[in-house]
Scaffold this motif. Structure first.
Motif, mmCIF file in Angstrom:
data_model
loop_
_atom_site.group_PDB
_atom_site.id
_atom_site.type_symbol
_atom_site.label_atom_id
_atom_site.label_comp_id
_atom_site.label_asym_id
_atom_site.label_seq_id
_atom_site.Cartn_x
_atom_site.Cartn_y
_atom_site.Cartn_z
ATOM 1 N N ALA A 307 79.469 -41.966 -45.864
ATOM 2 C CA ALA A 307 78.927 -41.056 -44.849
ATOM 3 C C ALA A 307 78.585 -39.702 -45.461
ATOM 4 O O ALA A 307 77.524 -39.137 -45.195
ATOM 5 C CB ALA A 307 79.937 -40.891 -43.712
ATOM 6 N N PHE A 308 79.481 -39.175 -46.277
ATOM 7 C CA PHE A 308 79.219 -37.894 -46.937
ATOM 8 C C PHE A 308 77.992 -37.987 -47.842
ATOM 9 O O PHE A 308 77.108 -37.126 -47.815
ATOM 10 C CB PHE A 308 80.430 -37.453 -47.755
ATOM 11 C CG PHE A 308 81.416 -36.624 -46.984
ATOM 12 C CD1 PHE A 308 81.088 -35.350 -46.546
ATOM 13 C CD2 PHE A 308 82.682 -37.118 -46.691
ATOM 14 C CE1 PHE A 308 81.990 -34.583 -45.823
ATOM 15 C CE2 PHE A 308 83.598 -36.361 -45.974
ATOM 16 C CZ PHE A 308 83.262 -35.094 -45.536
ATOM 17 N N LEU A 309 77.933 -39.049 -48.655
ATOM 18 C CA LEU A 309 76.812 -39.207 -49.578
ATOM 19 C C LEU A 309 75.497 -39.364 -48.824
ATOM 20 O O LEU A 309 74.465 -38.786 -49.212
ATOM 21 C CB LEU A 309 77.058 -40.413 -50.490
ATOM 22 C CG LEU A 309 76.026 -40.669 -51.590
ATOM 23 C CD1 LEU A 309 75.872 -39.445 -52.477
ATOM 24 C CD2 LEU A 309 76.431 -41.881 -52.430
ATOM 25 N N SER A 310 75.518 -40.129 -47.738
ATOM 26 C CA SER A 310 74.307 -40.306 -46.927
ATOM 27 C C SER A 310 73.840 -38.988 -46.328
ATOM 28 O O SER A 310 72.643 -38.685 -46.306
ATOM 29 C CB SER A 310 74.566 -41.316 -45.804
ATOM 30 O OG SER A 310 74.899 -42.585 -46.308
ATOM 31 N N ALA A 311 74.789 -38.190 -45.842
ATOM 32 C CA ALA A 311 74.441 -36.925 -45.207
ATOM 33 C C ALA A 311 73.855 -35.939 -46.212
ATOM 34 O O ALA A 311 72.845 -35.277 -45.944
ATOM 35 C CB ALA A 311 75.673 -36.331 -44.530
ATOM 36 N N TYR A 312 74.496 -35.817 -47.372
ATOM 37 C CA TYR A 312 73.992 -34.887 -48.387
ATOM 38 C C TYR A 312 72.652 -35.354 -48.949
ATOM 39 O O TYR A 312 71.752 -34.537 -49.203
ATOM 40 C CB TYR A 312 75.017 -34.723 -49.509
ATOM 41 C CG TYR A 312 76.178 -33.841 -49.139
ATOM 42 C CD1 TYR A 312 75.969 -32.535 -48.713
ATOM 43 C CD2 TYR A 312 77.486 -34.304 -49.212
ATOM 44 C CE1 TYR A 312 77.043 -31.720 -48.357
ATOM 45 C CE2 TYR A 312 78.558 -33.506 -48.868
ATOM 46 C CZ TYR A 312 78.340 -32.209 -48.437
ATOM 47 O OH TYR A 312 79.387 -31.396 -48.090
ATOM 48 N N ALA A 313 72.502 -36.665 -49.145
ATOM 49 C CA ALA A 313 71.218 -37.190 -49.618
ATOM 50 C C ALA A 313 70.118 -36.945 -48.593
ATOM 51 O O ALA A 313 68.968 -36.660 -48.951
ATOM 52 C CB ALA A 313 71.345 -38.687 -49.911
ATOM 53 N N ASP A 314 70.472 -37.024 -47.310
ATOM 54 C CA ASP A 314 69.482 -36.764 -46.263
ATOM 55 C C ASP A 314 69.009 -35.310 -46.296
ATOM 56 O O ASP A 314 67.819 -35.037 -46.130
ATOM 57 C CB ASP A 314 70.098 -37.092 -44.899
ATOM 58 C CG ASP A 314 69.152 -36.792 -43.749
ATOM 59 O OD1 ASP A 314 68.021 -37.310 -43.765
ATOM 60 O OD2 ASP A 314 69.539 -36.031 -42.844
ATOM 61 N N ASN A 319 64.468 -31.746 -47.547
ATOM 62 C CA ASN A 319 63.884 -30.603 -48.247
ATOM 63 C C ASN A 319 62.731 -31.035 -49.159
ATOM 64 O O ASN A 319 61.723 -30.339 -49.279
ATOM 65 C CB ASN A 319 64.946 -29.884 -49.077
ATOM 66 C CG ASN A 319 65.977 -29.185 -48.212
ATOM 67 O OD1 ASN A 319 65.727 -28.896 -47.041
ATOM 68 N ND2 ASN A 319 67.140 -28.916 -48.774
ATOM 69 N N LEU A 320 62.900 -32.211 -49.798
ATOM 70 C CA LEU A 320 61.876 -32.697 -50.720
ATOM 71 C C LEU A 320 60.636 -33.183 -49.981
ATOM 72 O O LEU A 320 59.505 -32.750 -50.256
ATOM 73 C CB LEU A 320 62.461 -33.825 -51.585
ATOM 74 C CG LEU A 320 61.490 -34.521 -52.548
ATOM 75 C CD1 LEU A 320 60.993 -33.538 -53.601
ATOM 76 C CD2 LEU A 320 62.160 -35.721 -53.215
ATOM 77 N N LEU A 321 60.827 -34.107 -49.022
ATOM 78 C CA LEU A 321 59.692 -34.697 -48.322
ATOM 79 C C LEU A 321 59.038 -33.711 -47.357
ATOM 80 O O LEU A 321 57.865 -33.857 -47.010
ATOM 81 C CB LEU A 321 60.137 -35.954 -47.567
ATOM 82 C CG LEU A 321 60.602 -37.119 -48.455
ATOM 83 C CD1 LEU A 321 61.163 -38.250 -47.606
ATOM 84 C CD2 LEU A 321 59.464 -37.623 -49.316
ATOM 85 N N GLY A 322 59.807 -32.715 -46.919
ATOM 86 C CA GLY A 322 59.228 -31.711 -46.033
ATOM 87 C C GLY A 322 58.128 -30.902 -46.687
ATOM 88 O O GLY A 322 57.269 -30.345 -45.998
ATOM 89 N N THR A 323 58.102 -30.858 -48.023
ATOM 90 C CA THR A 323 57.043 -30.123 -48.727
ATOM 91 C C THR A 323 55.676 -30.753 -48.518
ATOM 92 O O THR A 323 54.654 -30.074 -48.663
ATOM 93 C CB THR A 323 57.346 -30.062 -50.236
ATOM 94 O OG1 THR A 323 57.449 -31.399 -50.756
ATOM 95 C CG2 THR A 323 58.643 -29.317 -50.499
ATOM 96 N N VAL A 324 55.646 -32.051 -48.192
ATOM 97 C CA VAL A 324 54.374 -32.720 -47.918
ATOM 98 C C VAL A 324 54.271 -33.125 -46.442
ATOM 99 O O VAL A 324 53.449 -33.955 -46.068
ATOM 100 C CB VAL A 324 54.186 -33.955 -48.822
ATOM 101 C CG1 VAL A 324 53.933 -33.533 -50.250
ATOM 102 C CG2 VAL A 324 55.370 -34.905 -48.735
ATOM 103 N N GLY A 325 55.141 -32.545 -45.612
ATOM 104 C CA GLY A 325 55.063 -32.774 -44.174
ATOM 105 C C GLY A 325 55.573 -34.127 -43.713
ATOM 106 O O GLY A 325 55.191 -34.594 -42.632
#
Length: 384
Positions: A307-314, A319-325
């Protein structure tokens, strides 16, 4: 006369106990995987069979497999938004029918494995559409996108089966990203909202409303279905509880862990209050906490780590994918659960083969029976 009264009282007590037992047995028949229902509808009308397959597909979104839970979840979606409920229903039916028409494995179809990706695609198309509700042109990409998931699921399954891994929601994540890249915010027929970059939001404060943060925990379970209303989210959680109390506990724990991870990274309050910080954590925790692994204290700790790993990866992927909308969807939980299933060492011994995955309580009983039988065999061989 006293003996007659005593006898009548005993008979009344037995009848009440029998009635209570029947009610309890009836309730237990509605929990778990409800495999008895498949035998009951085997020779029934195709429409009835399709409805049951579709309802199983609805619950597969949240890692369950119970048609009654599927009906409760659909009711919750229609309660939150009739348009979203319609899109979800159309998506699961389109993908299930496509699987039937192209001759996919009947066990996979009847188990709802070809329905849940189509449902997720249709729900996310509705959420990101900027054309508003009841925009009928959207039904075309909903049907096509849901059908595409079937082909992706079939192709990925043939590859991932070599490592006994599920295709999970890889088809959904791939399809929705391709759809959003193909259309764009200015498309004349299928316009959609761009995912908002965290840096473009108003300045994030350090003060939080504790009640709203706590409210975001059950909302994290609802956000698995792109549902941001509290009442329907609680109803969805109730549907998970009907299928498996153990899975429901891990759903809440995972969402709470995801919310905690969001707090530690100071994500925007909107993500915490709406449950968006918790849903990947919930999925990651449920996948490990009794579904793909037998439940014990070690796998429970592994579920919390997942759960922790999934949350931090999300957070990182947003942040990464938001750069391309683009939205991060459920990439984080899907990739994390896949990595957990590839673990080696002592924890791998608790992993359940894909073909034997059932409700967590059933997995736990089966494991206990297998271990008891294995111990008895070893004793017999030692005695000889």
């Amino acid at each position: 006369m006293w003996m007659d009264t005593k006898t009548e009282a005993m008979e009344a007590s037995r009848s009440r106990a029998t009635l209570s037992r029947r009610v309890l047995d009836g309730l237990l028949l509605c929990t778990g995987d409800m495999e008895h229902l498949d035998e009951h509808i085997k020779d029934r009308w195709f429409v009835l069979q399709l409805a049951v397959w579709g309802l199983r597909g609805v619950t597969r979104v949240i890692l369950a497999n119970n048609p009654l839970s599927g009906a409760v979840i659909l009711a919750a979606l229609f309660w939150a938004s009739p348009w979203q409920g319609l899109l979800g229903t159309l998506g699961v039916l389109a993908s299930t029918l496509t699987a039937v028409l192209i001759g996919q494995d009947s066990a996979e179809v009847s188990g709802g494995l070809h329905g849940f990706n189509g449902m997720l695609v249709s729900l996310l198309m509705g959420v990101f559409s900027s054309a508003g509700d009841w925009y009928w042109w959207l039904l075309l990409p909903v049907c096509l996108g849901s059908a595409t998931c079937v082909f992706l699921f079939s192709g990925l399954t043939s590859v991932l089966d070599r490592w006994d891994l599920p295709a999970a929601v890889f088809p959904f994540n791939i399809t929705i990203v391709l759809y959003l890249l193909c259309t764009g915010p200015n498309n004349p027929y299928f316009p959609h909202h761009l995912a908002t970059l965290p840096g473009t939001l108003e300045l994030n404060g350090t003060e939080f409303i504790a009640v709203e943060v706590l409210r975001g925990i059950p909302l994290g379970v609802g956000q698995i279905f792109a549902c941001g209303a509290l009442g329907p989210s609680l109803l969805i959680l109730g549907a998970v509880l009907l299928y498996s109390p153990l899975l429901a506990v891990h759903a809440v724990l995972g969402s709470a862990v995801g919310t905690l991870a969001g707090l530690s990274m100071a994500v925007h309050q909107d993500s915490l209050y709406s449950g968006l910080s918790g849903f990947n954590g919930a999925l990651g925790c449920m996948a490990v906490g009794g579904l793909f692994f037998t439940f014990n204290w070690r796998t429970h700790l592994l579920a919390l780590a997942s759960a922790f790993l999934s949350a931090y990866a999300d957070i990182a992927l947003r942040n990464l994918l938001g750069t391309v909308g683009l939205p991060a969807c459920s990439w984080a939980a899907t990739l994390t659960a896949t990595l957990m299933l590839l673990l080696s060492g002592s924890l791998a011994a608790h992993r359940i083969p894909m073909g034997q995955v059932r409700a967590p309580e059933h997995n736990l009983r089966s494991r206990s029976q297998w271990q008891a039988g294995h111990t008895a065999e070893r004793r017999e061989s030692t005695d000889v």
